[in-house]
Motif scaffolding. Structure first.
Motif, PDB file in Angstrom:
ATOM      1  N   PHE A 106       0.967  -1.230  -0.124  1.00 31.04           N
ATOM      2  CA  PHE A 106      -0.136  -0.039   0.021  1.00 31.04           C
ATOM      3  C   PHE A 106       0.977   1.047   0.048  1.00 31.04           C
ATOM      4  N   CYS A 107       0.440   2.455  -0.633  1.00 29.59           N
ATOM      5  CA  CYS A 107       1.169   3.679  -0.567  1.00 29.59           C
ATOM      6  C   CYS A 107       1.081   4.227   0.749  1.00 29.59           C
ATOM      7  N   GLN A 108       1.828   5.345   1.101  1.00 27.61           N
ATOM      8  CA  GLN A 108       1.745   5.917   2.315  1.00 27.61           C
ATOM      9  C   GLN A 108       0.352   6.578   2.673  1.00 27.61           C
ATOM     10  N   ALA A 109      -0.423   6.552   1.457  1.00 23.98           N
ATOM     11  CA  ALA A 109      -1.688   7.308   1.809  1.00 23.98           C
ATOM     12  C   ALA A 109      -2.683   6.251   1.978  1.00 23.98           C
ATOM     13  N   GLY A 110      -2.343   5.033   2.060  1.00 24.27           N
ATOM     14  CA  GLY A 110      -3.042   3.857   2.514  1.00 24.27           C
ATOM     15  C   GLY A 110      -3.800   3.155   1.365  1.00 24.27           C
ATOM     16  N   LYS A 111      -3.393   3.554   0.062  1.00 20.71           N
ATOM     17  CA  LYS A 111      -4.253   2.894  -1.101  1.00 20.71           C
ATOM     18  C   LYS A 111      -3.484   1.509  -1.558  1.00 20.71           C
ATOM     19  N   ASP A 112      -4.163   0.748  -2.063  1.00 19.15           N
ATOM     20  CA  ASP A 112      -3.504  -0.833  -2.320  1.00 19.15           C
ATOM     21  C   ASP A 112      -3.031  -0.287  -3.845  1.00 19.15           C
ATOM     22  N   LEU A 113      -1.677  -1.047  -3.927  1.00 19.40           N
ATOM     23  CA  LEU A 113      -0.934  -0.826  -5.151  1.00 19.40           C
ATOM     24  C   LEU A 113      -0.972  -2.150  -5.635  1.00 19.40           C
ATOM     25  N   ARG A 114      -1.218  -3.316  -5.151  1.00 21.40           N
ATOM     26  CA  ARG A 114      -1.019  -4.731  -5.569  1.00 21.40           C
ATOM     27  C   ARG A 114      -1.556  -4.944  -6.906  1.00 21.40           C
ATOM     28  N   LEU A 115      -0.981  -5.500  -7.818  1.00 23.28           N
ATOM     29  CA  LEU A 115      -1.420  -5.891  -9.181  1.00 23.28           C
ATOM     30  C   LEU A 115      -2.766  -6.851  -8.845  1.00 23.28           C
ATOM     31  N   VAL A 116      -2.799  -7.562  -7.784  1.00 24.47           N
ATOM     32  CA  VAL A 116      -3.825  -8.648  -7.842  1.00 24.47           C
ATOM     33  C   VAL A 116      -4.998  -7.838  -7.331  1.00 24.47           C
ATOM     34  N   SER A 117      -4.976  -6.698  -6.747  1.00 25.91           N
ATOM     35  CA  SER A 117      -6.357  -6.008  -6.534  1.00 25.91           C
ATOM     36  C   SER A 117      -6.692  -5.087  -7.636  1.00 25.91           C
ATOM     37  N   LEU A 118      -5.841  -4.585  -8.335  1.00 25.04           N
ATOM     38  CA  LEU A 118      -5.806  -3.538  -9.486  1.00 25.04           C
ATOM     39  C   LEU A 118      -6.115  -4.226 -10.798  1.00 25.04           C
ATOM     40  N   CYS A 119      -6.031  -5.488 -11.100  1.00 24.92           N
ATOM     41  CA  CYS A 119      -5.837  -5.946 -12.374  1.00 24.92           C
ATOM     42  C   CYS A 119      -7.148  -5.759 -13.043  1.00 24.92           C
ATOM     43  N   MET A 120      -8.321  -5.608 -12.520  1.00 26.45           N
ATOM     44  CA  MET A 120      -9.418  -5.448 -13.001  1.00 26.45           C
ATOM     45  C   MET A 120      -9.933  -3.910 -13.253  1.00 26.45           C
ATOM     46  N   GLU A 121      -8.998  -2.983 -12.548  1.00 27.11           N
ATOM     47  CA  GLU A 121      -9.490  -1.573 -12.147  1.00 27.11           C
ATOM     48  C   GLU A 121      -8.967  -0.755 -13.691  1.00 27.11           C
ATOM     49  N   GLN A 122      -9.879   0.200 -14.023  1.00 22.66           N
ATOM     50  CA  GLN A 122      -9.619   1.002 -15.147  1.00 22.66           C
ATOM     51  C   GLN A 122      -8.565   2.095 -14.464  1.00 22.66           C
ATOM     52  N   ILE A 123      -7.427   2.297 -15.000  1.00 27.14           N
ATOM     53  CA  ILE A 123      -6.324   2.934 -14.300  1.00 27.14           C
ATOM     54  C   ILE A 123      -6.112   4.171 -15.445  1.00 27.14           C
ATOM     55  N   ASP A 124      -6.331   5.257 -15.077  1.00 28.50           N
ATOM     56  CA  ASP A 124      -6.022   6.468 -16.296  1.00 28.50           C
ATOM     57  C   ASP A 124      -4.524   6.808 -15.903  1.00 28.50           C
ATOM     58  N   ILE A 125      -3.774   6.943 -17.045  1.00 31.05           N
ATOM     59  CA  ILE A 125      -2.466   7.417 -16.931  1.00 31.05           C
ATOM     60  C   ILE A 125      -2.303   8.453 -17.723  1.00 31.05           C
ATOM     61  N   PRO A 126      -1.222   9.659 -17.676  1.00 32.16           N
ATOM     62  CA  PRO A 126      -1.112  10.361 -18.474  1.00 32.16           C
ATOM     63  C   PRO A 126      -0.394  10.066 -19.817  1.00 32.16           C
ATOM     64  N   ALA A 127      -0.376  10.899 -20.888  1.00 31.01           N
ATOM     65  CA  ALA A 127       0.090  10.169 -21.998  1.00 31.01           C
ATOM     66  C   ALA A 127       1.574  10.421 -21.793  1.00 31.01           C
ATOM     67  N   GLY A 128       2.266   9.271 -22.379  1.00 27.85           N
ATOM     68  CA  GLY A 128       3.778   9.117 -22.363  1.00 27.85           C
ATOM     69  C   GLY A 128       4.138   8.336 -21.256  1.00 27.85           C
ATOM     70  N   PHE A 129       3.082   7.993 -20.343  1.00 29.05           N
ATOM     71  CA  PHE A 129       3.589   7.180 -19.173  1.00 29.05           C
ATOM     72  C   PHE A 129       3.191   5.724 -19.418  1.00 29.05           C
ATOM     73  N   LEU A 130       3.784   4.840 -19.069  1.00 30.64           N
ATOM     74  CA  LEU A 130       3.462   3.429 -19.114  1.00 30.64           C
ATOM     75  C   LEU A 130       3.153   3.058 -17.697  1.00 30.64           C
ATOM     76  N   LEU A 131       2.517   1.626 -17.389  1.00 32.27           N
ATOM     77  CA  LEU A 131       2.254   1.027 -16.213  1.00 32.27           C
ATOM     78  C   LEU A 131       3.300   0.018 -16.260  1.00 32.27           C
ATOM     79  N   VAL A 132       4.091   0.000 -14.938  1.00 28.86           N
ATOM     80  CA  VAL A 132       5.195  -0.742 -14.790  1.00 28.86           C
ATOM     81  C   VAL A 132       4.940  -1.422 -13.501  1.00 28.86           C
ATOM     82  N   GLY A 133       5.494  -2.793 -13.345  1.00 27.71           N
ATOM     83  CA  GLY A 133       5.596  -3.353 -11.822  1.00 27.71           C
ATOM     84  C   GLY A 133       6.649  -3.403 -11.264  1.00 27.71           C
ATOM     85  N   ALA A 134       6.565  -3.082  -9.741  1.00 27.56           N
ATOM     86  CA  ALA A 134       7.854  -2.638  -9.014  1.00 27.56           C
ATOM     87  C   ALA A 134       7.663  -4.049  -8.148  1.00 27.56           C
ATOM     88  N   LYS A 135       8.823  -4.322  -7.650  1.00 28.27           N
ATOM     89  CA  LYS A 135       8.932  -5.670  -6.515  1.00 28.27           C
ATOM     90  C   LYS A 135       9.389  -5.049  -5.290  1.00 28.27           C
TER      91      LYS A 135
END
Length: 1924
Positions: free
Chosen positions: A120-149
């Motif tokens: 979770f980020c410091q604001a308490g929001k879930d960042l795990r792929l397993v919980s976000l895999c079905m979410e629609q995520i808006d990202i600015p142009a030129g950005f990519l979604l990447v996975g951090a370990k």
């Protein structure tokens, strides 16, 4: 996030488990956090593999796909739970390219109040792929979604948005320095530093944050919109992101390979937790990480090599150990199928490139090779560049078999090659101990040179031929044989001249010479510099090959290097061989995943489209539609009609078959073999209890309870429940009431799924709460999924991973003293390793089946794997084990066309097409006939035509085994579609046999089954395969393993054509064929050729065209040659596809009836539980008559006449199928169709080229310990096989027994003492056997609490003296005054003397003689016994163990047997006239009872108490128990009888038996009789006890006198009791006022202590000579208790006053009646004998020992089989030629007298008025005679003889008190007879003279006799005479 086996997880459950896991891993200091997946794998509601389940995982596969393009893919399981914490270090090393440890990094503390949870980020929001895999995520142009370990969340990926300018391009270049990213959880933007960003998303790094290290993957969306892990981010230049022709440098094995953690080694102190599934099937394991960085800067790819869709990043698809640290490659195997513990492997990593390739390109690593090589620079010549498109161009993926030496590095398109360690261990000769070498016939010196190994390898490959693949086990045999030859040669050479070995120079031409005979199948390439040249050359040739050119199957590359010596490897190019080798490297789980991956990714679409058309080129679907339209709404008639007859759907559904009355549903029988095995189990349990290890105390339990654990198979659960219900075991064990047992059965069967934990906890609670119940935990099919819990955390997605281990090996189970574990298995090999937890002595093997041949009563014989193999030699045209050659040819053609697909997929598609086309050919399109294999066609024909022949509509079952669930579903859908479109849906059913789900059968078929079964309730549905008896159906059996389900007798075909070279372990292969094993009638095995060879002439006519229906009808009039039903083999031998015309029928008819007459009498085929336990009992029905009827009718009657003309035995059940197809088939086992690979292993039983399946690796979870080992012989018994496997196999790392390693110091394994293994072939009846075992175990426990005691009323009560002196009833003790006035009752009342001579009393003279003895009894009669419950006061034998008395019984660990000391004790005996030396054996603990001299520890005397002592916690009298032959069974444990108080108990034993008694009773004092008494009878023991006691009394009196004690104050009594006295009772009479005559007797069990204390408290006790108690019987009445004391004989248990009886001796010569003799003598001396009537003694009926064991044999055996010697032959005339006997003279005399009364005393027979006069002795001279006992001593009291005329005189060893005057007082009848017995002839003559006998008696010379002894044995002499 990857999901479990069962598809999408419930996310809440998942998160909860995950959080717990994370928390645990944060708290725990160890590297390995607790596994969470094990909780999540199993989800009961979902079936594995429904097609919906697999969708979400496609992207994972896509992502994998991309990796396979981009990575040189070291399998870096960043997702792995066990390896997780090592990963960051690894990356670090990679970046710094050094071996220095990572720099510690301390991160800034998080701001106050912010969330710090991982994921979770410091604001308490879930960042795990397993919980976000079905979410629609808006990202600015030129950005990519990447996975951090995050290092703390190894199984998760955190989602971030990063500006793509800061990420590298496809070539790993052009990434801007710096960072720009957004948090997609809380939406915060503009993080300009990666450090700051990593803090925000709570990465919690321990090293410096770097984007290159922690941003790992691109994230991609699948077509379904699910976000998932995509390709790795390519931070380094060496990788290309798209599949270009980049070459990867793949690290060779020469560099450091400490990564490869050997099976039990550790790397850097980190214990590798990898799974190692083995085998010929491949091996999957984890390498531990190594911190040694590699010289090549390739980044590890995170590729979760999971072919099965259910796998994704979060799962552990742990597949290999790899070579060098991170550059791993799935094509590379560091080792061989057999792990060699503790070695580290140098191997190159090879890594496939192209992701289109499936797992096949990734054979799995096995054991490491030896040797650790230091890194060295790569010489240019040692690299191999794999050509591009190798597989596409050549259609072959080469397999490189590691040989000897270093393999080169592989670059480039490494996905197109496979490296296999198959034979590598054969070349590494293991170090064996000398004893092993001797066993193998080798000496330590002669190991093969490399040259010889190369030549052997080439020879082996040449010999293999084009069809077979190399087998490790086969090659090992060859190597061993070669070494043995060398040994022989060496021995020969030591005598002769030396011969030279192959020199490296000769090698190349010798190698080419051998290869030259291979018809170009084996090529040899010899190079000078390195193996790389040879391999490169081969690969280049291969890639440039044109298709028409012929490839060699094998290329042997030899490098004859001057520096390194010869090295070699084998490149396998044969299409068939390379594929089979690659596939056999995968474990079953892996190849099933591979198949599911191919199906999901659509790789099979080419293949599927190929099969869309029929073999004739028509579009299959259109064709089927056309046929459906042509048929309209009608369907083919369900039964009793031809395939051309159609009826409407309504009519079809309404058709009702005739009922089958031969089904007796409820019968449940246990057959003889099952009983025998149940008894073997029971005796093994008893052996555990008797072992003295205190691990099982059977005496402790009074009840049996059980639980049965079965693998995850719904059908198996139902089948086991049925068996439990039918066997009635729940009611028999008293666990359930009769009414409720049916419902309650379910709690006794548990399957290994995720609900087991709770059910099992309930069970273990019951175990703890009921300490007096013995629980039996039955683990059925225990070889399935025997993986360890630890490896379960790295599971390959098997939902049941480690569950069995968790249950069976948990601490509670191991420690529960009242729990037995019984593991049951048909394939126990995985339980029989060096680490086995079951002691080999605790294995119970099914009885050898040949021995069952002798049981003529057994109707059925087992037909198993060996019988199938042997049946191939029967020489019949229609074998039971077949290989469909035509099918194999088709498969091979297809496999060449589709090299990238797993062969099982291809086989399955072909099989579906075969069956579909056969159906069409048989119904509508006869033109397709030629395109189906004859095998398939005949099976389908039999299946669909048999229901049409009878009104009952019964038919056969066909099993098609399809291990992959997805393929099975596909097959079911396709076949069902074809069936329905052809209108056959009412004709036969298609059932998917998925272990995870229940059977689903169409309602109209259920109705049909119900009709056949008769009385089933409305809601009945079939739950087991056996319930489908008679239903025409195809069962598509899926699942990784068959799990032991039983099939009905109507199973006729077992199609195993999909079981191919992936099944190269013994268990895998044999359990498939195990499906068909069953019981058959004897005739099948006896006369197979006659019984089966009928179908040859009656083949199916494959050429019937569509319009042949009339002809078919005509054929129906004949005995069915058309479907060949008569033969019972359904004409399935159309090898040539044509059949002879049906005129052969007539000739056939005659042969039928006789050959099958006999099976007609046998019981129906009992599939399954054996002969006994049948599914709903159907299998037990008597088939005999019906069979007879069909035999006969099939030859004589038309189908229409139900039974009219069916021959002599036919008029039975009219409803039966008359055609005989059923009846005959019943006699035959199912027909098994195998693939070529399986057939060659199972079929080549004798003289075949391949070893039979038994020599394969026994199970994928075990490994051979050494490549040199003896052969496993085919005829080894299962016990010998077990010992073999225990010596030569060991458990692999993921096996549940792996951690049960032998103790390093002692080398011993810890076997669990209460664990048993029951093994027997499949379907032999093990369930029935263990249920029967539970039953007899319970009975035995009840029996252990019971004892058989004699229950016989007193004898001779009618002529006893009435006691004139009245006694008051309630008196506790006799009054000496009144008691001494009572007369002595000389009659013997003890029932054991019912066959003895009566003692004469005046009363006896008046009894009518004939009434007394009617019959003369020759044989020993059976005495009456009754079973009594033991009480807490019983005496016990050695089999009793309990907490309280085990100190009393055994020496403790501290003391040893040597702690008892031997003391000689000498005294003189006036009777024996010599010194007697006895030995005492006195345990240390008992020394206090004795007095020893001050110096030298000489035994002086045994302490005696004083008469005046009053100690409530002791008895005064020493207890003597003479015992012989009953060291185990004598009741010598008096601890409970004495209530645990101190007492002095001496066992009196013969010298030769002393060691045995000492072994069993180490804590008892032994009195050892002198050796001269070894053959003596009980009289000698009693005589010596009394003599010794008197001598000791004198010694004690002298000792105590010195201490001021009066002589008469020393206690003069001893107790002499038998070793069979078990219980003591006290009786009291309760008066009842109404009927005083019938007062009741109340009796209560009391202890021996209280009886003795009571008797010892008798007032003036020293005036009594003997005190005793009466014998118990049920018949004790208040009448017999009227007098509380009697003056009469006492036996078996006496208090003897040795002071008063000093001058009355036992006769030490006597074997019988010594106590009657002694009592009479004591009484005639005027001494008092008192019997306490209110106490009684129960004597146990002990079957062994005592007097019984004297077998009289001739002294010199002339021949073995002599007729028994009769008692009258025990004597003979002196000096005669009579056979002399080896038995004591006295014994012969007494035995002779018992039987000789008619000869010796004819006048006395039944003449009780005139008894035989016996002076000073009582001898038994037969029950027909009375003896008048008279003492010759002065002042003795004798019976009144006035007026009695005696009918005989018996003088036995008479002494000087007997004089002529005494004899003259008595009167004799005229013709009375005399018998004088003396020690020798001279004393005989002297006695006759001294007693002046010749005055009144007449003697003849021929009346002198002797006992039939030789003169050394001192015979006794006697003379007979007549009174004149």
């Amino acid at each position: 996030m990857g999901n479990s086996y069962a598809g999408q997880l419930k996310s809440a459950r998942f998160e909860e488990a995950l959080h717990n896991s994370i928390e645990a891993s944060l708290r725990c200091s160890s590297v390995v956090p607790r596994p969470i997946f094990s909780q999540l794998y199993l989800d009961p509601d979902q079936h594995p593999f429904s097609s919906a389940d697999v969708k979400p995982k496609v992207e994972d596969l896509d992502k994998d796909l991309v990796h396979r393009y981009t990575q040189n893919g070291s399998l870096d399981f960043s997702s792995n739970l066990t390896v997780n914490e090592m990963e960051d270090d690894e990356d670090d090393e990679e970046m710094s390219d050094s071996n220095s440890p990572p720099i510690p990094y301390s991160q800034k503390p998080a701001p106050e109040g912010s969330c710090t949870t991982d994921g979770f980020c410091q604001a308490g929001k879930d960042l795990r792929l397993v919980s976000l895999c079905m979410e629609q995520i808006d990202i600015p142009a030129g950005f990519l979604l990447v996975g951090a370990k995050s290092p703390n969340l190894p199984e998760h990926i955190l989602v971030c948005a990063v500006d793509k300018r800061f990420l590298p391009d496809d070539h790993g270049k052009n990434a801007l320095l710096g960072f720009s990213g957004n948090c997609i959880g809380c939406g915060e933007r503009g993080f300009r530093y990666f450090t700051e960003f990593s803090n925000h998303i709570n990465l919690k790094l321990t090293t410096q944050p770097k984007k290159q290290k922690h941003l790992k993957y691109y994230l991609v969306r699948s077509s379904q919109g699910v976000l998932s892990k995509g390709p790795l981010i390519c931070w380094k230049e060496c990788r290309s992101r798209q599949s270009s022709a980049t070459c990867h440098s793949i690290k060779p094995n020469s560099s450091v390979s400490s990564t490869v953690t050997p099976e039990n080694g550790t790397t850097n102190g980190y214990k590798s937790g990898f799974i190692q599934t083995d085998a010929a099937n491949g091996n999957s394991s984890h390498g531990g990480k190594s911190s040694t960085s590699s010289s090549t800067p390739t980044r590890p790819g995170n590729y979760s090599l999971s072919p099965r869709p259910s796998y994704a990043s979060g799962d552990q698809a742990t597949m290999f150990i790899s070579g060098p640290p991170k550059k791993r490659h799935r094509g590379w195997y560091p080792g061989s199928p057999v792990p060699q513990p503790g070695l580290v492997v140098p191997v190159p990593t090879v890594r496939p490139l192209s992701r289109t390739e499936s797992l096949l390109s990734a054979p799995v690593p096995q054991t490491p090779l030896t040797g650790i090589l230091q890194p060295r620079p790569i010489p240019a010549g040692e690299t191999v560049i794999v050509p591009e498109n190798l597989l596409s161009n050549s259609g072959v993926r080469p397999v490189i078999l590691i040989g000897y030496g270093t393999l080169p590095y592989f670059y480039g398109n490494v996905g197109d090659i496979v490296v296999s360690p198959l034979l590598v261990n054969c070349y590494k000769i293991p170090q064996l101990e000398n004893k092993d070498l001797e066993q193998l016939g080798l000496t330590g010196s002669q190991l093969l040179s490399v040259e010889n190994m190369i030549l052997l390898t080439i020879q082996y490959l040449v010999r293999l031929g084009p069809d077979q693949i190399p087998l490790r086990e086969e090659f090992e045999r060859i190597m061993l044989k070669a070494m043995q030859e060398f040994t022989l040669r060496e021995r020969a050479l030591q005598m002769g001249a030396q011969c030279t070995p192959v020199s490296p120079g000769q090698l190349p031409w010798l190698a080419r010479l051998i290869a030259s005979v291979s018809q170009d199948l084996v090529h040899v390439i010899v190079t000078q510099n390195s193996l790389a040249e040879g391999i490169s050359e081969t690969l280049r040739t291969l890639s440039e090959m044109r298709h028409y050119q012929r490839l060699p199957d094998y290329v042997v590359a030899i490098c004859a290097s001057k520096i390194r010596g010869n090295e070699f490897c084998v490149v396998v190019l044969g299409q068939h061989q390379s594929r089979a080798l690659a596939e056999s490297m995968l474990t079953t789980s892996e190849f099933l995943k591979e198949i599911s991956y191919e199906l999901i990714t659509g790789k099979v679409s080419f293949l599927a489209s190929h099969f869309k058309t029929t073999s004739l080129g028509d579009d299959l679907d259109k064709l089927l539609e056309k046929m459906q339209q042509r048929r309209g709404d009608s369907v083919v008639t369900p039964f009793d009609g031809d395939l051309n007859e159609c009826v409407s759907v309504q009519e079809a559904a309404a058709m009702i078959p005739t009922q089958n009355l031969d089904l007796d549903n409820e019968t449940f029988q246990i057959y003889q073999p099952q009983l025998t095995v149940a008894r073997k189990l029971l005796s093994q349990v008893c052996a555990i209890a008797d072992s003295g290890s205190q691990s099982l105390d059977l005496g402790h339990f009074s009840k049996v309870d059980f639980i049965i654990i079965v693998p995850r198979s719904e059908v198996l659960v139902q089948q086991t429940l049925q068996r439990i219900r039918q066997s009635g075991v729940l009611v028999d064990l008293g666990l359930e009431e009769n009414g409720t047992a049916y419902q309650r059965a379910e709690k006794y069967v548990v399957r290994l799924d995720n609900e087991i934990q709770t059910k099992f906890e309930v069970f273990m609670r019951r175990v703890k709460q009921n300490p007096y119940t013995l629980f039996v935990l039955v683990h059925d099919n225990s070889h399935v999924e025997l993986t360890s819990v630890i490896s379960g955390s790295l599971s390959l997605g098997e939902p049941s991973h480690g569950l069995a281990d968790r249950v069976i090996n948990c601490r509670e189970v191991l420690e529960a003293f009242n729990l037995l574990v019984l593991q049951v298995s048909s394939f126990p090999y995985t339980l029989q390793t060096q680490q086995s937890r079951i002691s080999s002595s605790n294995e119970v093997h099914w009885i050898q089946l040949d021995s069952m041949e002798d049981m003529s009563c057994e109707e059925k014989l087992y037909f198993g794997l060996n019988e199938y193999s042997k049946s191939l030699q029967w020489g019949i045209t229609s074998p039971l084990l077949r290989c469909d050659e035509t099918f194999e040819k088709m498969v091979n053609t297809l496999l060449e066309r589709y090299p990238r697909l797993h062969s099982m997929v291809v086989r399955c598609y072909l099989l579906i097409q075969q069956y579909s086309e056969a159906l069409m050919a048989l119904t509508t399109m006869a033109s397709l006939r030629d395109h189906s294999t004859p095998e398939t066609l005949s099976i389908m024909d039999d299946l669909i035509s048999s229901p049409g022949k009878t009104k009952s509509g019964r038919g056969h079952m066909l099993i098609i085994r399809v291990p992959s669930v997805q393929l099975a579903m596909l097959a079911k859908e396709r076949l069902q579609e074809v069936r329905d479109k052809l209108g056959l849906q009412y004709r036969f059913e298609i059932i998917l046999g998925n272990p995870a789900s229940e059977l689903s059968v169409a309602t109209h078929f259920v109705a049909r089954l119900k009709t056949w079964r008769g009385n089933e309730p409305e809601e009945w549905i079939p739950r087991t395969y056996q319930d489908l008896e008679g239903l025409p159906c195809i069962v598509i059996l899926t699942g990784k393993d068959p799990l032991g389900e039983s099939f009905p007798r109507s199973l006729k075909y077992c199609d195993l054509r999909l079981i191919d070279s992936s099944y190269l372990t013994r268990t895998a292969l044999e359990q498939e064929v195990g499906l068909a094993c069953c019981y058959v009638s004897k005739e099948v095995i006896r006369g197979p050729a006659v019984a089966l060879d009928l179908s040859g002439k009656e083949q199916e006519r494959a050429t019937v065209s569509e319009n042949d229906s009339d002809e078919l009808l005509i054929d129906l009039e004949r005995p069915q040659s058309n479907s060949s039903a008569v033969t019972g083999t359904s004409g399935s031998i159309m090898e040539n596809g044509v059949s002879s015309s049906s005129t052969a029928d007539k000739s056939q008819k005659q042969s039928l009836t006789p050959s099958f007459q006999s099976p007609a009498n046998s019981v129906g085929l009992d599939e399954g539980v054996s002969a006994g336990m049948a599914g709903a009992g159907e299998t037990l029905k008597q088939e005999c008559d019906s069979l007879g009827a069909h035999m006969a009718s099939s030859t004589t009657s038309k189908p229409s006449s139900s039974s009219s003309s069916s021959g002599p035995r036919a008029l039975l059940w009219p409803g039966q199928p008359i055609q005989g197809c059923r009846g005959l088939h019943t006699a035959l086992p199912p027909i098994v169709i195998l693939s070529k690979a399986a057939y060659s292993l199972l079929g080549s039983q004798r003289g075949g080229k391949l070893p039979s399946s038994s020599s394969l690796l026994p199970h994928a979870d075990v490994a051979w310990v050494s490549s040199l080992r003896p052969f496993l012989h085919k005829d080894m018994s299962s016990e010998e096989q077990s010992l073999y496997y225990r010596q030569w196999t060991s458990a692999r790392q993921h096996h549940a027994d792996y951690n049960n390693q032998p103790d390093s110091t002692s080398g011993t394994r810890t076997c669990h003492p209460r664990r048993l293994l029951l093994t027997g072939p499949p379907q032999v009846g093990k369930t029935g056997s263990y249920l029967q075992f539970l039953r007899i175990l319970f009975r035995m426990l009840i029996r252990l609490l019971e004892v058989d005691v004699y229950d016989e009323g007193e004898i001779n009560t009618d002529h006893c003296e009435s006691s004139e002196v009245s006694q008051s009833e309630g008196e506790p003790w006799p009054d000496i005054e009144s008691f001494s006035k009572m007369p002595f009752d000389v009659s013997v009342h003890d029932p054991k003397y019912s066959l003895m001579s009566l003692v004469y009393t005046e009363k006896l003279a008046g009894v009518k003689q004939e009434a007394i003895k009617e019959s003369k009894v020759e044989e020993p009669r059976k005495r009456e016994t009754v079973s009594m419950m033991l009480t807490k006061y019983a005496a016990y034998n050695t089999f009793h163990h309990c907490e309280q008395c085990h100190q009393y019984m055994d020496f403790t660990a501290t003391s040893q047997m040597s702690d008892s000391t031997l003391h000689a004790f000498t005294f003189s005996s006036s009777m024996l006239g010599e010194e007697v030396q006895l030995y005492f054996i006195i345990p240390k603990s008992k020394e206090s009872h004795f007095v020893f001299s001050k110096q030298g520890k000489h035994l002086e005397s045994m302490r005696l108490p004083l008469v005046s002592d009053k100690n409530l916690n002791a008895v005064k009298s020493p207890i003597f128990t003479p015992s012989s032959g009953r060291h185990e069974h004598g009741l010598l444990n008096l601890f409970h009888a004495m209530e645990g108080i101190s007492h002095l108990h001496l066992l009196v034993v013969k010298e030769y038996e002393m060691p045995l008694y000492r072994k069993y009773w180490p804590n008892h004092i032994m009195l050892v009789l002198p050796g001269m008494f070894n053959n003596a009878g009980v009289g000698a023991a009693r005589f010596l006890i009394k003599e010794l006691s008197y001598h000791n009394l004198e010694l004690e009196r002298n000792r105590l006198e010195e201490l001021g004690v009066k002589r008469q104050c020393v206690w003069p009594f001893i107790v002499v009791m038998d070793d069979s006295c078990v219980l003591w009772n006290i009786h009291s009479v309760q008066e009842q006022s109404s009927q005083p005559m019938e007062a009741g007797v109340s009796s209560k069990n009391v202890s021996l202590k209280s009886v003795l204390q009571h008797i010892e408290a008798t007032p003036k006790i020293v005036h009594y000579a003997i005190l005793g108690i009466q014998k118990w019987s049920n018949k004790l009445t208040s009448q017999s208790l009227k007098a509380p004391f009697s003056r009469c004989h006492v036996h078996d248990f006496i208090l003897l006053n040795i002071d008063l009886t000093q001058n009355v001796q036992y006769d030490f010569n006597r074997y019988f009646c010594e106590d009657v003799d002694f009592n009479l003598r004591t009484n005639s001396s005027g001494l008092l004998i008192c019997r306490f009537n209110n106490f009684s003694l129960m004597k146990k009926h002990v079957q062994v020992g005592g007097q019984r064991d004297f077998i009289i044999k001739p002294k010199i055996m002339v021949s073995e089989s002599l007729a028994p010697i009769l008692p009258l032959q025990y004597v003979c005339a002196p000096d005669s030629e009579h056979t002399l006997l080896a038995a004591p003279a006295q014994f012969l005399l007494e035995k002779f007298l018992q039987h000789a009364s008619y000869k010796l005393f004819p006048k006395a027979i039944h003449n009780f008025k005139s008894p035989v006069l016996a002076i000073d002795c009582y001898l038994n001279i037969g029950p027909e005679v009375a003896i008048c006992y008279v003492s010759s001593r002065p002042h003795s009291s004798n019976v009144n003889c006035e007026g009695v005329f005696f009918s005989g005189l018996l003088l036995y060893l008479c002494d000087s008190f007997v004089g002529a005057d005494l004899l003259k007082k008595f009167k004799f009848l005229k013709g009375a007879t005399l018998c004088v017995i003396c020690q020798d002839r001279s004393s005989l003559r002297q006695t006759i003279v001294r007693l002046e006998l010749e005055d009144e008696w007449q003697f003849r010379l021929r009346d002198e006799f002797q006992t039939a002894n030789s003169s050394d044995d001192k015979p006794l002499y006697f003379l007979t005479g007549r009174h004149v």
